[in-house]
Design a protein around this motif. Structure first.
Motif, PDB file in Angstrom:
ATOM      1  N   PRO A 174       0.777  -4.300  -3.882  1.00  0.00           N
ATOM      2  CA  PRO A 174      -0.385  -4.829  -3.330  1.00  0.00           C
ATOM      3  C   PRO A 174      -0.416  -6.347  -3.717  1.00  0.00           C
ATOM      4  O   PRO A 174       0.166  -6.648  -4.655  1.00  0.00           O
ATOM      5  N   LYS A 187      -5.973   2.697  -5.676  1.00  0.00           N
ATOM      6  CA  LYS A 187      -4.995   3.591  -5.054  1.00  0.00           C
ATOM      7  C   LYS A 187      -3.954   3.495  -5.856  1.00  0.00           C
ATOM      8  O   LYS A 187      -3.694   2.605  -6.721  1.00  0.00           O
ATOM      9  N   PRO A 211      -9.614   0.052  -2.886  1.00  0.00           N
ATOM     10  CA  PRO A 211      -8.209  -0.553  -2.808  1.00  0.00           C
ATOM     11  C   PRO A 211      -7.552  -0.570  -4.314  1.00  0.00           C
ATOM     12  O   PRO A 211      -6.568  -0.294  -4.602  1.00  0.00           O
ATOM     13  N   SER A 223      -1.248   0.428  -6.049  1.00  0.00           N
ATOM     14  CA  SER A 223      -1.968  -0.699  -6.834  1.00  0.00           C
ATOM     15  C   SER A 223      -1.773  -0.602  -8.006  1.00  0.00           C
ATOM     16  O   SER A 223      -1.402  -1.562  -8.844  1.00  0.00           O
ATOM     17  N   GLU A 231     -11.496  -1.054   4.510  1.00  0.00           N
ATOM     18  CA  GLU A 231      -9.952  -0.665   5.510  1.00  0.00           C
ATOM     19  C   GLU A 231     -10.474   0.779   5.845  1.00  0.00           C
ATOM     20  O   GLU A 231     -10.300   1.558   4.880  1.00  0.00           O
ATOM     21  N   GLU A 263      -8.496   3.795   6.488  1.00  0.00           N
ATOM     22  CA  GLU A 263      -7.168   4.042   6.757  1.00  0.00           C
ATOM     23  C   GLU A 263      -6.721   5.335   7.410  1.00  0.00           C
ATOM     24  O   GLU A 263      -7.459   6.358   7.161  1.00  0.00           O
ATOM     25  N   THR A 286      -2.200  -4.393   6.104  1.00  0.00           N
ATOM     26  CA  THR A 286      -2.743  -3.169   5.961  1.00  0.00           C
ATOM     27  C   THR A 286      -1.681  -2.150   6.368  1.00  0.00           C
ATOM     28  O   THR A 286      -0.998  -2.309   7.055  1.00  0.00           O
TER      29      THR A 286
END
Length: 1719
Positions: free
Chosen positions: A83, A297, A294, A300, A248, A250, A106
């Motif tokens: 990240p 996750k 984010p 990250s 985002e 995903e 992304t």
């Protein structure tokens, strides 16, 4: 009086003093806030400037310079998962100087949207206007002097200064918002200032309303308050930071909305509303669960974590890593703890007021108290909620870190063949030898310690020997698979779970202790000291309980590990266990493990009950001693006000103490887990990357693949077994393989061919020399050559094909880009075309776990196809032709290995098939016993006689050498093989020739991990199953009685205190107050700090009343004693209650596990074909753990809360019926909340359990295929997959907890309404309601809310636990096989004495809806005949063997064995009487002896005899239980010719010992320390040991070299039993008595092979012609036929017959076997 020198107290009757308002609230405090803000901004900007300066002067080096030095770490995060640094001030929104853009590239399949808060700029403009208004207000006040003249209107000046500063900040936000000069985090400053100003202005606002000074001042203050309120409301209700946020999407998953929430929404968890509403509308599925933020996750978190240097032990390292969050969590916890006491004190104040009514104090004070009651509690609720939520965030981050690290470590494990270590265990224990059948069986599974103590050397570590690793210098131990999966599932879970509650230990409990001690001292003075003493004594007791919990937990975990490991092994090898009818015996072994586990569990429950009992008795002890001293020693009058306040505080005090004890226990428990994880993370890692480096260039700069004077060993270099031998070694290797050419490695079984490939791949421990192979770099870093399209990487085909649980296509592509033409070519070259036509879903068919849905040959060819399809330039193929029949092998060799797909590619092929492979190879290597005995071109070796006649014989008829292009179709006969026993393989039993069905079948994509999820509430049958398992009706009657008694004791003590208070004069009695000891009954078993106010109600006596009652009037001692007796009785009832329920829970645990084990092992074969092992293991590990450890305590809680609510309602109704009206509405609101919560939480919990399966399953899969993954250099992709699965599992988990906090806050608020209305009711009825009733009403009302919260919460937990019962119940209902024993139809003891087998019009099918796989078979096999079964794939060969063992039941017709209809007898009787040697060799962990004879039914001599018969022990080798000297292993003897070692001078230490000479040699998991051939021979030996009269062999000798195979065939021919063989190699059956040819489930031909060969157009003849070996086969068949005729005709002439047979045999031998001459 100077500035800010106000006299104490600042609160006078109903308001703050004027001095305090002016000097503090208006001047000092606001200026301090501003000062802090300025200071922080200054520091922040200085640091920022320094950082920019430093970054400008620093230029990082290019990577290339260091690449040669640093070995790339293949298990680091893949570059695309790294990240981008995302700091809070900035969240990375910048585009060309302006703000607003994307943070990182992304992931594929994502859509990104920038989400701007509504009215982003408008709201700032409104703020500007409001602040301008405030500046105006303060300016007017300054000019008019409205705030008072003294000190030159300093208040107005400071107000002006504050608001001008804020105006500056807001203008900066407006103007610099979107440019690079912006000051970060300004919003936080303005929001904080608004909040503080609002708090200060409330007090001033109230004051000006009740004591107005002047009209102007009043108006100004009201205006200021209104504007401040507006700003405050805007600050907390607009998005935090008022900034644009990137969302985002995903893969179509909605992004999480938490970062879009305002402060208000975050504190009240309103952002969860939509989750809860969604779940209530319709059941959740994973698509509708939001994504993680984010920063939460896995990738990250791991990236940040790995940049953080580890200097201390893992536990401290993790604490340091999370220190920021932990500090914030602790601060919230302290706020919550302080506010916990507010309701107690407010209640006291309200009752004092009621008591002294009518008094001088104005009524507005009472209203203030009543309003503060809900407000203070709401603050507590917010603080507790935030502390717990931060804890959950830490929890998911920590779980991602631990699972990610364990997984990365598993990919770096050393492949070795040592012993298992017990993680976290003390290494000292030495158990005494045990005898008896169960102990034997225990040792068989490798748990008896003596099995482990013998560190015998191990032979040829096989391909997937990823089992073990060495730890210290001379121990060669590492964690086994079960333990690693446990680390991931149980330990990482325990550790992350404890962090969610850490703040209790460090902040909340200590604060509560402190506050309650101070308050107690104020109330009771010195008499409180004995109470403190008892409390202090309680802490060590609690800690001791904690230690006890921790040690029992350790024992439980060790026992669970063992049980799970055994269960895992049983389920992995369930086929062989069912074939041998061993289910009941293995069930006994598991039962023994389970007994040990439940014994440990019982100790834990006893401790638990004792702890709860202590917890219940402590308040009684304390009150007793304190009051004793107060009344009898200090001789003070014990007024109710003192008594009740004291009791209330003592009750409050035990919560923090209990939490401390509890948390200390939990922390110790998780410390054990952290240590286990740390120990695993410190295990030795593979040396592959050091050995291979990044380039395969030797000292002369040439590219090389091979060895230079290298010696390798399995395991650690220094490990020496007790008998002085070492593990298997490869000695003095010096080889240069030809790059870009075909290299063949050959040699007898167990000589180290697989080890050679392993050594080449860097998987063995190198003792000396060098190894060269381009395998040290990650696949993703190697760019393919633009001309050939090939990359300098490796592809590897293990001897035991390793597949992932996905579709066939996914397995072949292995994530390489899809190229239609190449893919077609590969399918054809690997002869997979027919298989794909036959399978229902073509190449979208799921291979199942470990490829369970495919036959051995199909798995092998898919594995080969994966290697050929890859763009690797170098292929290592380990015996990939063994599992297919001869003409398929020929096809694959010609079209694949020699075909165009292999141009420019190096191929190192291990094979026994010398005639096929050697003549076309460019380089041949022969091995024996770990040494190379010959190398060179085929011609050189044939000339030197190293290859025997086999290759020479073939030389005359060279096959079609290199094929220029891949044929477009596979000839119809190729690709036939006797598929393993599978469902998919033969499911439609259709014709491989048939035209592809005209409309192309729609292949629906299946998901390998689909697991059913139940929907809706847990059904009654599930509850009934569990409650029934606990005990019968008498059990529940007693339980109800105990619960009732325990609740009643609580009420009794309340009433008794009321009685006591009434002994004081009427005056005092009117003021008697009540408290409720009982509303907390549940919390005793939880960590959750509940609402303690409930217990507190009390009031001060006025001095004027002391004269009314003297102490002597009341016998305090008598009342105290009775109170103590009631308390002790209640505590005993609670102890008995817990023990009784725990007893029932243990009985349920035992019964459910027993039934689960019996039903799963007794299930039909097809259940195991369609159910992944991961799903089954999930039932046996996680679900059973929930049933064992969670269900009982939670159930106790539900029942206690339910009863407490009933009691509460009854009491309140008796005292103040009016409250019931409010109660009804409140209850309705609770029910509604509960409904919303239950729906969503239930689904989220189910999803969370389901998502564990894919994670565990991928884990197990990786562990078994780690060598293959490393060979391909594909670790990064698996890491990526693992991270995705971690995220997927954490999603439902974190939102489940969000829903929990949502519920808690809302129930708290409803509870505050209850308290508020009760208070209003008291105020309205002043002078009517007496204080005693007021006290009872208020205290019980508050407790009511709390109990309802716990009821909903625990009910939900109970449902979630019942979810585990439900998942187990699902397996209790699977379809079972027929009975094991049918008493009325038991066959005679010696059955089958002759072994004739007869099929009469037999048909069967796999499932009702499919076509029959066998159709109307009628044939007879005479006693002691040897029958070969041949036919194309899907012809029904394997189905025939399944039918004999009744794995398939007859549709019509029957099978007779010795004239007994096998459909009528019990399965155990049938399967124990006949024996199978399956295609896949199945071994258990333990020793050679336990594998051959797990239940100790045979002597050592019998075992050695069978080992000799299968040639695992040579004719001249000396056997013994312990062989003391290392005996050089003789090469396998054939026909009496023993080829000897050509170097007799070599000292004996340098050879490898034959492990089979010592029956206690260890066999690791799945037999991975033996070669595939040795495993097959061992399985054959196991079958022969049963001396069966009917033996079924499913291509049992596929992985054995031809020489040994001939010898084995010889052994088989000598057997006197009926033999049914499914053949791949036609040589094996061509001299049998009969051959049965099947096609599409029907008999095509049946007769002697020679007779069938004479048929010109016969199917059997065409198969023999296809194999390219026709002349040899027909000669052998003819000889056998002649011999048989001779024997038949001339039966009496025994001698003649015997000599004829012998002669024919010797001729046959010369035609079909090789005399092996080793160097």
């Amino acid at each position: 009086m100077g500035f800010a020198a106000c006299s104490w107290p600042v609160w006078r009757t109903d308001d703050f003093t004027h001095c305090f308002q002016q000097d503090y609230l208006k001047v000092l405090l606001p200026l301090i806030v501003i000062g802090i803000s300025i200071l922080q901004l200054a520091i922040q900007n200085i640091l920022r400037a320094v950082k920019i300066k430093r970054n400008q002067g620093y230029e990082p080096l290019a990577n290339g310079t260091t690449a040669s030095v640093v070995h790339p770490n293949h298990t680091d995060l893949p570059p695309d998962e790294q990240p981008v640094e995302e700091s809070d001030d900035d969240e990375g929104l910048t585009i060309s100087g302006g703000r607003l853009a994307l943070v990182k590239t992304t992931t594929k399949g994502s859509i990104v949207q920038a989400d701007t808060p509504p009215g982003q700029t408008l709201s700032v403009i409104i703020e500007e206007l409001a602040i301008a208004g405030l500046v105006g207000v303060n300016a007017i006040a300054l000019m008019t002097g409205a705030y008072g003249k003294e000190w030159h209107s300093i208040a107005a000046v400071s107000g002006l200064a504050v608001w001008l500063y804020v105006l500056l900040l807001v203008s900066l936000r407006l103007l610099l918002g979107n440019i690079q000069w912006r000051v970060p985090r300004l919003w936080n400053h303005t929001a904080a200032i608004y909040s503080c100003q609002w708090l200060f202005s409330i007090a001033i606002f109230r004051s000006i309303l009740i004591h107005p000074t002047s009209r102007l001042a009043q108006r100004l203050v009201i205006a200021e308050f209104a504007l401040t309120t507006l700003l405050f409301v805007m600050a907390i209700s607009t998005r935090k930071g008022n900034k644009t946020i990137i969302l985002e999407w995903e893969d179509g998953i909605q992004p999480g909305r938490e970062n879009l929430a305002s402060l208000f929404s975050q504190y009240t968890f309103s952002w969860v509303d939509s989750i809860v509403y969604d779940g209530w509308k319709e059941p959740f599925d994973m698509k509708r669960v939001w994504n993680l933020l984010p920063k939460d996750k896995a990738a990250s978190i791991l990236a940040t974590y790995r940049q953080f240097k580890k200097t201390t032990s893992l536990a401290f390292h993790l604490v340091k890593f999370f220190k920021g969050l932990l500090v914030i969590q602790a601060l919230w916890a302290i706020v919550g703890a302080v506010f916990t006491f507010a309701p107690t004190l407010l209640l006291k104040a309200i009752l004092e007021y009621v008591e002294t009514y009518p008094s001088t104090t104005p009524r507005n004070v009472l209203w203030l108290y009543v309003i503060l009651l809900p407000v203070t509690d709401a603050v507590r609720s917010v603080a507790d909620g935030q502390a717990l939520w931060i804890g959950r965030k830490i929890c998911i981050n920590l779980r991602a870190i631990l699972v990610g690290e364990i997984y990365a470590k598993a990919l770096r494990r050393k492949a070795s063949a040592g012993k298992d270590s017990a993680l976290g265990a003390d290494k000292k224990k030495d158990e005494t030898k045990q005898t008896g059948i169960l102990a034997r069986a225990k040792r068989f599974l490798g748990f008896g310690k003596e099995a482990e103590k013998d560190k015998s050397p191990t032979v040829n570590g096989a391909a997937d020997a990823d089992k073990d690793k060495d730890k210290a210098v001379d121990t060669d131990e590492q964690a086994n698979l079960g333990t690693i999966i446990n680390l991931m599932s149980v330990d990482s879970f325990k550790v992350s779970e404890v962090t969610a509650y850490l703040h209790f230990l460090v902040a909340s409990a200590p604060t509560q202790l402190l506050v309650s001690v101070i308050l107690l001292y104020q109330v009771m003075g010195l008499s409180a000291i004995p109470g403190f003493v008892v409390m202090a004594l309680l802490l060590p007791v609690n800690i001791a309980f904690g230690k006890g919990f921790s040690s029992t937990q350790k024992k439980i975990m060790a026992a669970t590990d063992k049980r799970i490991h055994t269960t895992n092994e049983i389920l992995q090898n369930i086929r062989i266990i069912k074939y041998f009818a061993w289910e009941h015996r293995f069930a006994k072994i598991v039962d023994e493990k389970r007994r040990a586990e439940l014994k440990a569990l019982r100790r834990r429950f006893m401790l638990w009950a004792a702890a709860v009992a202590v917890w219940n008795t402590v308040p009684i002890l304390i009150t007793f001693f304190s009051f004793l001293i107060y009344t009898l020693v200090e001789k003070k009058p014990l007024y109710p006000s003192v008594a009740f306040t004291a009791i209330s505080l003592f009750m409050l005090l035990r919560y923090p103490l209990d939490q401390l004890g509890d948390m200390i226990a939990h922390v110790q428990e998780s410390q054990v887990s952290v240590d286990r994880i740390e120990e695993f993370l410190a295990e030795e890692e593979t040396e592959k990357f050091e050995q291979l480096g990044t380039e395969n260039i030797d000292e002369n700069g040439n590219k090389v693949i091979g060895f230079r004077n290298a010696t390798f060993i399995w395991g650690s270099k220094t490990t020496v077994a007790e008998d002085g031998t070492m593990a298997f070694r490869l000695l003095d290797l010096d080889v240069d393989f030809k790059i870009g050419k075909l290299n063949v490695v050959t040699g007898p079984t167990g000589c180290g061919k697989t080890s050679l490939l392993m050594a080449l791949l860097g998987e063995m421990t190198i003792m000396s020399g060098c190894v060269y192979l381009p395998g040290g770099r990650s696949r993703e870093d190697v760019k393919p050559d633009p001309e050939t399209g090939l990359a300098e990487t490796c592809a590897y085909v293990a001897q035991q094909a390793w597949l992932v649980n996905a579709s066939i296509k996914d397995n072949i592509l292995f994530s390489a880009p899809y190229d239609e033409q190449r893919y077609r070519d590969v399918i054809v070259a690997c002869a997979l075309e027919h298989d794909l036509e036959i399978l229902d879903n073509g190449d979208e068919t799921l291979v199942g776990e470990k490829g369970i849905a495919l036959s051995g040959g199909q798995k092998q060819r898919i594995s080969l196809a994966r290697a050929v399809y890859s763009n690797s330039k170098h292929l290592l193929l380990d015996d990939c032709l063994s599992a297919v029949d001869s003409h398929t092998a020929k096809w694959i060799f010609n079209n694949c290995i020699m075909g165009p797909l292999m141009t420019y590619r190096t191929c190192i092929l291990v094979s026994h098939n010398i005639p096929l492979c050697v003549p076309h190879s460019d380089f041949v290597l022969t091995m024996n016993n770990g040494r190379i005995t010959g190398q060179g071109t085929p011609q050189e070796l044939i000339a030197a006689g190293k290859l025997g006649d086999e290759a020479a014989l073939q030389k005359s008829t060279p096959g079609s050498a290199h094929v220029s292009r891949v044929p477009s179709r596979v000839p119809s006969s190729v690709g036939e093989e006797s598929g393993a026993i599978t469902l998919v393989n033969e499911a439609d039993g259709s014709d491989p020739h048939r035209k592809p069905k005209s409309p192309k079948k729609e292949h629906k994509k299946q998901d390998a991990m689909e697991e059913e999820k139940a929907i809706g509430a847990v059904k009654w049958p599930v509850m009934k199953l569990y409650l029934g398992s606990m005990g019968g009706w008498w059990f529940w009657i007693l339980a109800a009685t105990v619960f009732g008694t325990q609740q009643f004791s609580g009420v009794a003590s309340s009433l008794w205190i009321k009685e006591w208070a009434n002994q004081y004069s009427n005056e005092a009695a009117r003021k008697s107050a009540q408290f409720n000891m009982n509303s907390q009954s549940y919390s005793s078993q939880t960590l959750s700090p509940t609402y303690f106010a409930s217990i507190a109600t009390s009031f001060k006596e006025d001095d004027t009343m002391v004269s009314v009652t003297k102490t002597s009037d009341v016998n305090a001692f008598y009342y105290l004693s009775v109170l103590a007796i009631i308390g002790v009785a209640g505590a005993l009832a609670a102890l008995f209650r817990d023990l009784w329920i725990f007893l029932g829970s243990l009985s349920a645990s035992w019964k459910l596990h027993n039934r689960l084990m019996r039903t799963v092992t007794g299930a039909r074969f097809k259940f195991f074909d369609v159910t992944p092992l991961g799903q089954m293991m999930n039932r046996f590990s996680k679900d059973l753990e929930a049933i064992d450890q969670e269900v009982a305590p939670v159930a106790i809680g539900v029942m206690s809360c339910g009863l407490a609510i009933v009691v509460t309602v009854v009491l309140i109704a008796c005292i103040t019926p009016a409250f019931l009206i409010a109660g009804v509405f409140i209850t309705l609101a609770f029910v509604l909340l509960g409904q919303f919560y239950l729906h969503s939480s239930r689904d989220l919990k189910r999803l969370e359990s389901l998502e564990k399966s894919p994670l565990f399953q991928q884990f197990g899969e990786t562990l078994s295929g780690v060598t293959t993954i490393r060979a391909y250099g594909d670790e990064r992709r698996f890491i990526r997959d693992n991270l995705a699965r971690i995220n997927k599992q954490l999603r439902p988990f974190i939102y489940l907890w969000a829903a929990n906090r949502w519920l808690a806050f809302r129930t708290d608020i409803l509870g505050d309404f209850v308290a508020f209305f009760a208070g209003v009711f008291v105020v309205r009825g002043l002078g009517v309601v007496d204080p005693g009733s007021a006290g009872i009403s208020l205290s019980y009302a508050i407790g009511f809310a709390d109990n309802i919260l716990w009821l909903v919460r625990l009910y939900a937990m109970n449902e979630q636990n019942m979810n585990s019962v439900e998942r187990i119940k699902e397996y209790l209902d699977v379809e079972q096989e027929a009975a094991a024993i049918v008493e009325e139809n038991r066959p005679p003891g010696n059955w089958p004495a002759n072994g004739s087998v007869e099929f009469i019009n037999y048909s069967t099918r796999y499932r009702q809806e499919l076509d029959p796989v066998l159709r109307n078979l009628t044939f007879k096999i005479e006693a002691r005949e040897k029958i070969g079964i041949v036919g194309r794939t899907g012809a029904g060969k394997s189905s025939l063997t399944l039918a004999i063992f009744r794995a398939l039941e007859a549709d019509e017709g029957k099978i007779l064995i010795d004239d007994v209809d096998i459909g009528q007898i019990g399965l155990r009787d049938l399967r124990e009487a006949i024996t199978i040697v399956p295609q896949e060799p199945t071994l258990f962990m333990g020793t050679i002896r336990t594998n051959l004879d797990p239940f100790d039914l045979h002597t050592d001599e019998e075992i050695f005899a069978v080992l000799r018969r299968v040639h695992l022990i040579g004719a001249d080798e000396v056997t013994g239980r312990k062989s003391t000297a290392a005996i050089p292993e003789a090469t396998i003897a054939i026909n009496g010719i023993v080829s000897e070692d050509s170097e007799p001078s070599r000292p004996p230490t340098a050879t490898n010992k034959n492990v089979f000479l010592d029956l206690s040699s260890p066999v690791t998991e799945s037999g991975n320390n033996l070669s595939q051939g040795q495993r097959q021979l061992l399985c054959l030996a196991r079958a022969l040991l049963k001396k069966p009269n009917v033996l079924v062999m499913d291509e049992a000798t596929a992985s054995i070299d031809y020489a040994t195979d001939s010898a084995i065939q010889e052994t088989i021919r000598e057997l006197t039993s009926t033999i049914i063989t499914i053949a791949h190699r036609l040589q094996t059956i061509v001299d049998y008595d009969k051959v049965l040819v099947l096609d599409k489930g029907r008999i095509v031909e049946y007769g002697h092979p020679w007779e069938l060969l004479k048929k010109a157009d016969g199917t059997f003849r065409s198969m023999c012609e296809m194999s390219g070996d026709f002349s040899t086969l027909s000669t052998a068949a003819k000889k056998a036929y002649k011999a048989k005729q001779l024997v038949d005709v001339d039966d009496e002439d025994d001698e003649g017959a015997a000599s004829a047979v012998a002669e024919i045999k010797s001729q046959t031998e010369s035609a079909t076997t090789v005399t092996q001459e080793s160097s």
